[in-house]
Design a protein around this motif. Structure first.
Motif, PDB file in Angstrom:
ATOM      1  N   PRO A 168      14.590  39.877  23.203  1.00  9.36           N
ATOM      2  CA  PRO A 168      13.452  39.674  24.110  1.00  9.36           C
ATOM      3  C   PRO A 168      12.414  40.780  23.995  1.00  9.36           C
ATOM      4  N   GLY A 174       4.855  33.062  23.471  1.00  2.74           N
ATOM      5  CA  GLY A 174       5.596  31.816  23.432  1.00  2.74           C
ATOM      6  C   GLY A 174       4.992  30.856  22.438  1.00  2.74           C
ATOM      7  N   TYR A 195       9.817  28.278  22.590  1.00  3.18           N
ATOM      8  CA  TYR A 195      10.332  29.638  22.783  1.00  3.18           C
ATOM      9  C   TYR A 195       9.369  30.404  23.663  1.00  3.18           C
ATOM     10  N   THR A 197       9.135  34.442  25.815  1.00  2.00           N
ATOM     11  CA  THR A 197       9.738  35.730  26.134  1.00  2.00           C
ATOM     12  C   THR A 197       8.762  36.547  26.956  1.00  2.00           C
ATOM     13  N   SER A 198       9.318  37.416  27.814  1.00  2.23           N
ATOM     14  CA  SER A 198       8.471  38.243  28.671  1.00  2.23           C
ATOM     15  C   SER A 198       9.333  39.326  29.308  1.00  2.23           C
ATOM     16  N   ASP A 207      14.315  36.108  27.207  1.00  4.28           N
ATOM     17  CA  ASP A 207      13.701  35.053  26.415  1.00  4.28           C
ATOM     18  C   ASP A 207      14.539  33.798  26.538  1.00  4.28           C
ATOM     19  N   SER A 238      19.462  31.703  25.526  1.00  9.43           N
ATOM     20  CA  SER A 238      18.678  32.671  26.276  1.00  9.43           C
ATOM     21  C   SER A 238      19.305  34.053  26.159  1.00  9.43           C
TER      22      SER A 238
END
Length: 323
Positions: A168, A174, A195, A197-198, A207, A238
């Motif tokens: 991540p 994304g 996909y 992620t943050s 993610d 994830s």
């Protein structure tokens, strides 16, 4: 992690002229803008369970970055056949049985272990059904040729497939990819992959990668009139990253995969079957036909959980991988 170092070649142009009768000083022209030349790309791999430059490790490895996989349309481990020399992604029913340099396995029963090992983020995939891995967001794929038992254990006689997915990121990003196609017998094919992620805080990021794929029936059953070949795949994966400092990192990963299908429909070649001796038997005569009085189901469900940790010390590093 991929490190790229590209050499830069700078051309210095010298301009001057001389006339036959009059001497003239030659003044050098200012250097032109630097023009990059084709250099050797440094790719850092973990083929020996530690990060090393691909050019320096004593192992025959094909390393494929995410850009290469996307450009070649690689969506699963089987389709690596198109880009990896000496590799064949054989399939029995819906199970992927990879073969490297002619060494592989043919068994798909409970307890059968492939001779080509598959690892995902450092976690060994112990059975043939685990090799039916769909690639949604991948950092790179490493394919090692030849026996790898010294480093990876007994089930790597023919080689090893090492799939590394990105951890991540604290920077949000994304993507979504949607595909639609038409197959034989007027069947539809849908494929959606995404996909994102943050960061959740200064030390925690997450993610999630998922896909949904469905194909309508396209195999005609001449015995009952019912069509087979239908498949539906749902896959989600994830990660949760905890990074309290620059030297400590833990990644918790969870995954769920579910497949329902009737793709295990077979057809005898040139009517080569003992069934043709039975009275009233109906045999398929065209491509993409079968003759069966049972539904050829191939269904499975997979749940995975893993925890990886890395602690960097002054003299050495400590890494753990539990799945």
């Amino acid at each position: 992690m991929i490190k790229r170092h590209v050499s830069i070649a700078t051309a210095l142009l010298m301009a001057g002229s001389a006339m036959p009768a009059v001497a003239q000083d030659s003044q050098p022209a200012p250097p032109s803008d630097a023009q990059p030349s084709a250099g050797i790309e440094d790719i850092v791999v973990t083929a020996t369970r530690r990060e090393e430059r691909l050019q320096e490790i004593p192992v025959t490895v094909t390393a494929l970055t995410n850009d290469t996989l996307a450009g070649a349309g690689i969506v699963d481990i089987r389709s690596l056949t198109a880009v990896v020399p000496g590799y064949s992604g054989n399939r029995t029913t819906s199970v992927i049985l990879p073969v490297i340099r002619g060494v592989g396995s043919g068994g798909v029963s409970v307890g059968d272990e492939p001779n080509v090992a598959t690892y995902i983020d450092g976690i060994y995939q112990p059975d043939a059904f685990s090799n039916a891995t769909e690639l949604v967001e991948v950092e790179r794929v490493e394919v090692l040729r030849g026996p790898q038992g010294t480093v990876f254990g007994r089930n790597a006689t023919g080689g090893l497939i090492n799939v590394i997915t990105p951890d991540p990121s604290f920077v949000p990003r994304g993507r979504v990819a949607v595909r639609y196609g038409r197959l034989r017998n007027d069947s539809n094919d849908y494929d959606v992959r995404g996909y994102v992620t943050s960061g959740l805080s200064d030390t925690v990021a997450f993610d999630i990668a998922g896909l949904y794929r469905e194909t309508d029936p396209y195999i005609e059953n001449v015995a009952s009139g019912e069509d087979y070949g239908w498949i539906r795949v749902f896959d989600v994966r994830s990660k949760l990253l905890f990074e309290p400092s620059d030297t400590v990192q833990f990644v918790l990963t969870g995954g769920y995969a579910n497949q329902r299908s009737t793709i295990n429909a077979s057809q005898p070649i040139d009517d080569n079957t003992v069934g043709k001796l039975m009275p009233g038997v109906i045999l398929p005569q065209k491509p993409w036909q079968t003759s069966a009085n049972w539904e050829p189901r191939v269904d499975y469900e997979k749940i995975t959980v893993s925890l990886r940790g890395r602690i960097e010390l002054d003299a050495f590093n400590i890494e753990t991988a539990t799945g």
